[in-house]
Design an enzyme around this catalytic site. Sequence first.
Site, PDB file in Angstrom:
ATOM      1  N   SER A 163       0.854  -1.190   0.000  1.00 20.66           N
ATOM      2  CA  SER A 163       0.000   0.000   0.000  1.00 20.66           C
ATOM      3  C   SER A 163       0.881   1.228   0.000  1.00 20.66           C
ATOM      4  CB  SER A 163      -0.895  -0.004   1.246  1.00 20.66           C
ATOM      5  OG  SER A 163      -1.563   1.242   1.403  1.00 20.66           O
ATOM      6  N   TYR A 201      -1.662   0.692  10.588  1.00 16.19           N
ATOM      7  CA  TYR A 201      -1.630   0.224   9.201  1.00 16.19           C
ATOM      8  C   TYR A 201      -0.312   0.615   8.546  1.00 16.19           C
ATOM      9  CZ  TYR A 201      -3.483  -0.863   4.535  1.00 16.19           C
ATOM     10  OH  TYR A 201      -3.697  -1.395   3.284  1.00 16.19           O
TER      11      TYR A 201
END
Length: 262
Positions: A148, A161
């Site tokens: 990501s 995250y």
Amino acid sequence: MTEGTHNAGTANTTTAAKAAVVTGASTGIGEATVRALRKEGWTVFAVARRADRLDALAAETGAVALPADVTDDADIARLLDEVTRAGGIDTLINIAGGARGADKVAEAKTGDWEWMYQVNVLGSMKLIRAFLPMLRACGEGTVLNLTSTAGLAAYEGGGGYNAAKFAQHALTGALRLEEAEHNVRVIEVAPGLVQTEEFALNRLGDRDAAAKVYAGVEKPLTAADVADVVRYAVALPHHVNLDEIVIRPVAQASNFKMIRKG
């Protein structure tokens, strides 16, 4: 290896037949990747926890449904055995992952952080560790990790995250260095804003909050957009390695700049 067959224990890779394990296959980018590869004639072992969704996908696409939890050692051992008995793979595509919560570090929930590390980092590591001997033996193996842009730049409320995806990004870089001598190609695809049915909902736990993530963005990426990039990267001639691919919608110039209208 002969034309139209796949044998991961044979170093000759002149065949057009290709085979991949795709994790996270029950929804979103993983499901779209299964569809994209099957359209190109790949043998695809679709892996996720939700057997009912995998069965439906397999019935529609011809993929092989293999329900498994990528964080569970026994499930991974069973998965490796089933794939080996089915003829093996030359490509491992780690898409399983996700985010939980948007708390700042001062309010971090330990359980959310542990889950994100387990599924994004340890899940990828365990699959790679299990399948590397097979990928080495086939002569031209490939590992693709879906990370990501959260693993490239930190942002407020993303600490857990960010930490998990930064770790997965680092794992991918180390793996590329370690496996080059075995002719194992290692690819990283790092998407920005992708609108899928579950990612923001699972992260925030509320449909209204999830909808706000995409509010005003005319064309966020779709799961099919990312899957097409994944398909392209793993289908290139093996000597071509797209080390790191960052993919964003045009409206998202960076993690910190999003064009929203209306």
